[in-house]
Scaffold this active site. Structure first.
Site, PDB file in Angstrom:
ATOM      1  CG  HIS A 120      -5.490   3.067  19.302  1.00  0.00           C
ATOM      2  ND1 HIS A 120      -4.583   3.193  18.357  1.00  0.00           N
ATOM      3  CD2 HIS A 120      -5.405   1.436  18.338  1.00  0.00           C
ATOM      4  CE1 HIS A 120      -4.374   4.018  18.121  1.00  0.00           C
ATOM      5  NE2 HIS A 120      -4.686   2.676  17.135  1.00  0.00           N
ATOM      6  CG  ASP A 156      -1.928 -13.017   5.293  1.00  0.00           C
ATOM      7  OD1 ASP A 156      -3.195 -12.642   5.726  1.00  0.00           O
ATOM      8  OD2 ASP A 156      -2.464 -13.012   3.612  1.00  0.00           O
ATOM      9  N   GLY A 157      -2.611 -11.643   8.106  1.00  0.00           N
ATOM     10  CA  GLY A 157      -4.068 -12.100   9.411  1.00  0.00           C
ATOM     11  C   GLY A 157      -4.809 -12.774   8.706  1.00  0.00           C
ATOM     12  CD  GLN A 180      -1.121  -0.747   3.941  1.00  0.00           C
ATOM     13  OE1 GLN A 180      -2.197  -1.184   3.257  1.00  0.00           O
ATOM     14  NE2 GLN A 180      -0.492  -1.049   5.174  1.00  0.00           N
ATOM     15  CG  ASP A 226      -6.721  -1.568  14.746  1.00  0.00           C
ATOM     16  OD1 ASP A 226      -6.756  -1.131  14.059  1.00  0.00           O
ATOM     17  OD2 ASP A 226      -5.387  -1.367  15.423  1.00  0.00           O
ATOM     18  CB  SER A 227      -8.767  -4.437   9.064  1.00  0.00           C
ATOM     19  OG  SER A 227      -9.980  -4.285   9.176  1.00  0.00           O
ATOM     20  CG  ASP A 253      -1.880   2.087  14.416  1.00  0.00           C
ATOM     21  OD1 ASP A 253      -1.416   1.455  16.213  1.00  0.00           O
ATOM     22  OD2 ASP A 253      -2.281   1.937  14.351  1.00  0.00           O
ATOM     23  N   PRO A 279      -5.239  -4.377   0.678  1.00  0.00           N
ATOM     24  CG  PRO A 279      -3.569  -4.248   1.665  1.00  0.00           C
ATOM     25  CD  PRO A 279      -3.891  -3.454   1.022  1.00  0.00           C
TER      26      PRO A 279
END
Length: 276
Positions: A63, A138-139, A32, A156-157, A87, A163
């Site tokens: 968060h 890859d989650g 990305q 948390d995407s 993050d 992706p």
């Protein structure tokens, strides 16, 4: 308007714009477009593919709300997984819970982790904590390979493009169900009700088919599209609305409180209609 401005086009006819002092880093990663900028209003901000991911000023809302409702509902969340979240903000909040023995972060783009550590230290500062395992992977595939392993999973995407697109599919939620223990639960960010009604309805429908307890809750995040943000929680056993407020520990938070735990599940009528 003087100076340099960054605009996120949130629909074909609407966007959010912020003045930028300077660009700290820009890069087309393997997955990305990554931009880290410094702004006078919201401090350092991370954009992925032109979309606001987080800012130093308002990040605490997202968060705290992606983490604490679930971790204060599950009575013993020892093993927690975050899918995405490079993050580090969700990890920081998870570690405020003493019952958590291990937090695993699976982020597909290692560059997000790298530049968050460099430019967002107040958010990413706990990624090197000994209770944390960070995996650049890859989650979706991590979930597929995990069975009966986690107490709580947090997705948390980014928004459902690029992706992150597979992370909003029914098969992914089925995989999460199988990756959770018998009394496990998960929460995912599910975008905003002003522009993404169809997405929210689809996710609620899919999760309801898999989890016996499915709830939608909201928070106010000014740098996210429309300012109103939704989270979808799926649970095998524990109902977040049945939590006794007296059992919720005092945490170092800026947005989430025990009373807000219940209030977040009280939805405006037009949002409540999306859950039916």
């Amino acid at each position: 308007m003087g100076g340099m401005w960054y605009t996120e086009k949130q629909t074909d006819h609407f966007g959010i714009t912020v003045e930028v002092n300077k660009t700290l880093h820009t890069e087309q990663t393997e997955f990305q477009k990554l931009d880290m900028v410094e702004t006078p209003e919201f401090g350092n901000m991370l954009f992925l593919d032109g979309m606001v991911m987080t800012s130093e000023v308002d990040e605490f809302v997202y968060h705290e709300m992606v983490v604490h409702p679930a971790l204060n509902t599950h009575p013993n969340p020892e093993n927690v997984l975050v899918v995405g979240g490079g993050d580090g903000g969700a990890i920081r909040e998870i570690l405020k819970h003493k019952k958590v023995k291990k937090a695993t972060l699976v982020e597909i783009d290692g560059k997000v982790i790298e530049y968050s550590k460099k430019y967002l230290p107040s958010i990413a500062g706990e990624l090197d904590n000994p209770r944390v395992e960070v995996k650049v992977d890859d989650g979706f595939m991590h979930i597929v390979k995990s069975k009966n392993l986690y107490d709580v999973i947090m997705v948390d995407s980014t928004e459902p493009v690029g992706p992150a697109a597979p992370l909003f599919e029914r098969g992914f939620y089925q995989g999460i169900y199988e990756a959770l223990k018998d009394d496990g639960m998960f929460v995912a960010q599910t975008d905003n009700p002003w522009f993404k009604e169809d997405l929210i309805r689809k996710v609620m429908h899919d999760v309801k088919e898999i989890f016996p307890i499915t709830k939608l809750y909201i928070a106010n995040i000014p740098t996210y599209p429309s300012g109103m943000w939704t989270f979808t929680l799926g649970s095998k056993k524990y109902d977040p609305e049945a939590v006794d407020l007296n059992t919720i520990p005092e945490l170092d938070t800026k947005y989430y409180t025990p009373r807000l735990h219940h209030a977040a599940f009280v939805l405006p009528k037009f949002v409540e209609d999306m859950t039916k």
